[in-house]
Design a protein around this motif. Structure first.
Motif, PDB file in Angstrom:
ATOM      1  N   GLN A 239       3.326   5.890  -2.498  1.00  0.00           N
ATOM      2  CA  GLN A 239       2.002   5.276  -2.386  1.00  0.00           C
ATOM      3  C   GLN A 239       1.845   4.257  -3.506  1.00  0.00           C
ATOM      4  O   GLN A 239       2.041   4.593  -4.674  1.00  0.00           O
TER       5      GLN A 239
ATOM      6  N   GLU B 171      -0.552   9.080 -10.602  1.00  0.00           N
ATOM      7  CA  GLU B 171      -0.368   8.513  -9.255  1.00  0.00           C
ATOM      8  C   GLU B 171       0.691   7.403  -9.255  1.00  0.00           C
ATOM      9  O   GLU B 171       1.216   7.031  -8.216  1.00  0.00           O
TER      10      GLU B 171
ATOM     11  N   ALA C 278      -1.042   2.480  -3.479  1.00  0.00           N
ATOM     12  CA  ALA C 278      -2.499   2.364  -3.552  1.00  0.00           C
ATOM     13  C   ALA C 278      -3.065   3.707  -3.144  1.00  0.00           C
ATOM     14  O   ALA C 278      -2.423   4.457  -2.405  1.00  0.00           O
ATOM     15  N   HIS C 279      -4.236   4.032  -3.655  1.00  0.00           N
ATOM     16  CA  HIS C 279      -4.850   5.278  -3.214  1.00  0.00           C
ATOM     17  C   HIS C 279      -6.347   5.100  -3.016  1.00  0.00           C
ATOM     18  O   HIS C 279      -6.976   4.215  -3.592  1.00  0.00           O
ATOM     19  N   MET C 280      -6.877   5.982  -2.170  1.00  0.00           N
ATOM     20  CA  MET C 280      -8.305   5.926  -1.869  1.00  0.00           C
ATOM     21  C   MET C 280      -9.083   6.555  -3.025  1.00  0.00           C
ATOM     22  O   MET C 280      -8.507   7.068  -3.970  1.00  0.00           O
TER      23      MET C 280
ATOM     24  N   SER D  38       1.398  13.062  -9.347  1.00  0.00           N
ATOM     25  CA  SER D  38       0.088  13.606  -8.972  1.00  0.00           C
ATOM     26  C   SER D  38       0.214  14.718  -7.928  1.00  0.00           C
ATOM     27  O   SER D  38      -0.742  15.454  -7.695  1.00  0.00           O
TER      28      SER D  38
ATOM     29  N   THR E  29       7.561   9.488   1.017  1.00  0.00           N
ATOM     30  CA  THR E  29       6.536   8.442   1.058  1.00  0.00           C
ATOM     31  C   THR E  29       6.120   8.070  -0.357  1.00  0.00           C
ATOM     32  O   THR E  29       5.875   8.947  -1.182  1.00  0.00           O
TER      33      THR E  29
ATOM     34  N   ILE F  62       0.835  -1.205   0.000  1.00  0.00           N
ATOM     35  CA  ILE F  62       0.000   0.000   0.000  1.00  0.00           C
ATOM     36  C   ILE F  62       0.868   1.253   0.000  1.00  0.00           C
ATOM     37  O   ILE F  62       0.664   2.159  -0.796  1.00  0.00           O
ATOM     38  N   SER F  63       1.838   1.285   0.903  1.00  0.00           N
ATOM     39  CA  SER F  63       2.699   2.473   0.948  1.00  0.00           C
ATOM     40  C   SER F  63       4.003   2.143   1.668  1.00  0.00           C
ATOM     41  O   SER F  63       4.121   1.126   2.362  1.00  0.00           O
ATOM     42  N   PHE F  64       4.960   3.018   1.484  1.00  0.00           N
ATOM     43  CA  PHE F  64       6.265   2.859   2.122  1.00  0.00           C
ATOM     44  C   PHE F  64       6.835   4.250   2.366  1.00  0.00           C
ATOM     45  O   PHE F  64       6.738   5.120   1.501  1.00  0.00           O
TER      46      PHE F  64
ATOM     47  N   GLU G  24       3.108  -0.228   4.747  1.00  0.00           N
ATOM     48  CA  GLU G  24       1.725  -0.645   4.904  1.00  0.00           C
ATOM     49  C   GLU G  24       1.426  -1.667   3.812  1.00  0.00           C
ATOM     50  O   GLU G  24       1.796  -1.442   2.645  1.00  0.00           O
TER      51      GLU G  24
END
Lengths: 182, 396
Positions: free
Chosen positions: B20, B348, B22-24, B367, B18, B3-5, B98
């Protein structure tokens, strides 16, 4: 961790400047180093467009221009070119069609003449004489024909700032190439 | 699924950055993402920037963290295998990952110096993140406090063996693995599936002998590799691996790969050693990519484009973007100087990296730049310098 950062990077205005010959690009790169840096929102690519005819210089710059999405494209040439004097309108139109929005001709005559003027040296009547005079005056200072250190030493920012007050072309080049607004 | 690091004070990375994966937001329909846990997961993420900007250091940090979680118990050296930002001892190194493991969403945090863990914690996402364990260094007692939380779900029970001795530079998970603690063993196995050519030291070239042995022992993957390579216009109709015993003792086994070429109806076999560099690169690369596609895991590749034609690079990225070749939702995280993939991905999914005048590496998603739209020609804009993260090369 998934929260979006509030900080937004800004996009740069990008300018491609194709410059005639081997010496011209070094001088324009020097101005670029004086007036822009990594954080400037104007990013200038100085492209040594080589020699040959004005059309050759424009064509090479146009090919480089087409490879990336530059905001603006320019060419800098010597003013003493025959074809430039004769067919300026046609050359400008042709360049515009290829994305080069402006051709800036170094006056009077050529790069060396333009630089001698900035140094308050006496200028000559022909490009050949200007080039010879330039070589003669600086022969002990230069290791190679045109080296970066020589340019940086001889044309410091203080001198450039003084000269742009009276030299409209220099001021125009700096504003056009290195400022975001134009 | 990653998901993220994030990472801070590691190698050339001074300030926190950071990434990402994955994003919401509402479900993406572009085919560039897969949807799970109400998140849009990137199938591929490209890291781009000039030479020496610190791209590999980001992947090194990711591999370091994964290695720390899984294997740090085995590290008998007093030092953890990394350097802080130009030996900066004034602040701790901070790493956070994550990820989704066995359908649950986890967050793991590590704060450490090169010799000592100061804080380590694992959280699971319920309605919010609840900790599974926390380990904190108490400078007064010079000992760790370990807190655990019992969760109702038996599969996420982390138990800490009483007899376990915790070293300053070993993770709780890797230590608990020594006592066959079930959750830790499963988590270690999950991270072992992360494949690629980067470790905590940087880019590590695939070893032809190891890869050939792997193919020999995994016939299904070898068949897939052979099929794929024969479709890539390499002049090959198949690739196979034979096992030979070397004289004089014939005890040592060697694995010899060879390609089959068909010329005028006749079949010729050539050792892979005499095939092109690009063919060998694809052969070795497939040993990481294909298992990831089969298992739906994460593959981390530095210099994906080295020795490859730009269209080959596009093809590899396409393998991850296509639902047909990537039905299990593997993720590709890659560095490339071949930049055609910029126009295959969303803003993204593009990470730009550059160093500043203090040689600090900064990284941001495209992004995060103003006025960038997904319909822009990212490749041409990037090459012009519009987004930054390009080398500033003066005239010579």
């Amino acid at each position: 961790m998934l929260a979006k950062s509030n900080y937004k990077h800004k996009s740069n205005i990008t300018k491609l400047v194709g410059v005639e010959g081997e010496d011209g690009p070094i001088f324009i790169e020097h101005l670029k180093n004086l007036y822009t840096n990594r954080k400037s929102l104007v990013q200038v690519t100085v492209y040594p467009a080589g020699g040959g005819s004005v059309q050759d210089i424009i064509n090479r710059t146009a090919k480089k221009f087409a490879m990336a999405d530059y905001s603006q494209g320019f060419c800098i040439i010597d003013d003493d070119r025959d074809e430039w004097k004769r067919w300026q309108g046609k050359i400008k139109n042709d360049a515009t069609e290829k994305g080069i929005q402006e051709i800036i001709a170094l006056q009077p005559i050529c790069l060396e003449c333009f630089l001698l003027g900035l140094l308050n040296e006496k200028t000559c009547n022909s490009s050949k004489d200007c080039k010879s005079a330039f070589k003669r005056i600086f022969k002990t200072e230069r290791k190679v024909d045109f080296d970066n250190q020589f340019i940086a030493r001889r044309f410091p920012k203080q001198l450039i700032e003084q000269q742009r007050k009276k030299n409209q072309l220099l001021d125009y080049i700096i504003k056009t190439l290195f400022e975001r607004g134009i | 699924m990653l998901i993220s690091f994030s990472v801070k004070n590691f190698a050339s990375i001074k300030e926190k950055i950071t990434l990402q994966f994955a994003h919401m937001g509402k479900e993406e329909q572009s085919g560039l993402y897969f949807r799970e846990h109400d998140l849009n997961f990137s199938k591929a993420v490209l890291i781009a920037g000039g030479n020496g900007s610190g791209k590999t250091n980001i992947l090194k940090a990711l591999r370091f963290l994964i290695g720390f979680i899984s294997f740090s118990f085995y590290n008998k050296q007093p030092q953890l295998p990394y350097q802080t930002y130009f030996d900066d001892k004034s602040q701790l190194t901070e790493l956070e990952i994550e990820f989704v493991f066995e359908k649950h969403r986890y967050r793991y945090i590590l704060h450490c110096s090169p010799t000592t863990v100061f804080y380590e914690a694992l959280f699971i996402k319920k309605s919010s993140f609840n900790f599974i364990f926390k380990r904190t260094w108490d400078p007064q007692t010079e000992a760790y406090t370990i807190s655990k939380k019992n969760h109702s779900d038996p599969v996420i029970q982390f138990t800490w063996p009483r007899e376990a001795k915790l070293r300053n530079n070993a993770s709780l998970i890797s230590t608990a693995v020594q006592f066959n603690q079930d959750f830790s063993v499963r988590l270690k196995a999950y991270f072992e599936k992360y494949q690629g050519n980067v470790d905590f030291l940087g880019k590590v070239d695939f070893d032809l002998a190891d890869v050939s042995k792997f193919y020999f022992e995994n016939k299904d993957i070898k068949e897939q590799m052979s099929q794929l390579l024969s479709q890539l216009d390499l002049g090959l109709s198949a690739i196979d691996v034979v096992k030979l015993n070397t004289p004089p003792t014939e005890k040592q086994e060697v694995y010899i790969p060879y390609g089959t070429h068909i010329v005028a109806g006749k079949s010729f076999n050539l050792g892979l050693a005499v095939e092109s560099g690009g063919t060998r690169k694809l052969y070795t690369l497939c040993s990481a990519i294909l298992p990831a596609l089969i298992q739906g895991s994460v593959v981390i590749i530095d210099e994906l484009d080295a020795e490859l034609h730009p269209m080959m690079v596009e093809k590899i990225v396409q393998l991850f973007l296509s639902e047909r070749s990537n039905p299990h939702h593997a993720q590709l995280i890659f560095i490339s100087h071949c930049l055609q993939p910029l126009n295959m991905l969303d803003k993204e999914q593009i990470v730009l990296v550059e160093k500043d005048e203090t040689l600090n590496t900064s990284a941001w998603h495209l992004s995060d730049t103003e006025d960038v739209r997904n319909d822009q020609n990212f490749l041409k804009k990037y090459l012009s310098g519009t987004y930054g993260a390009v080398p500033h090369i003066g005239l010579i």
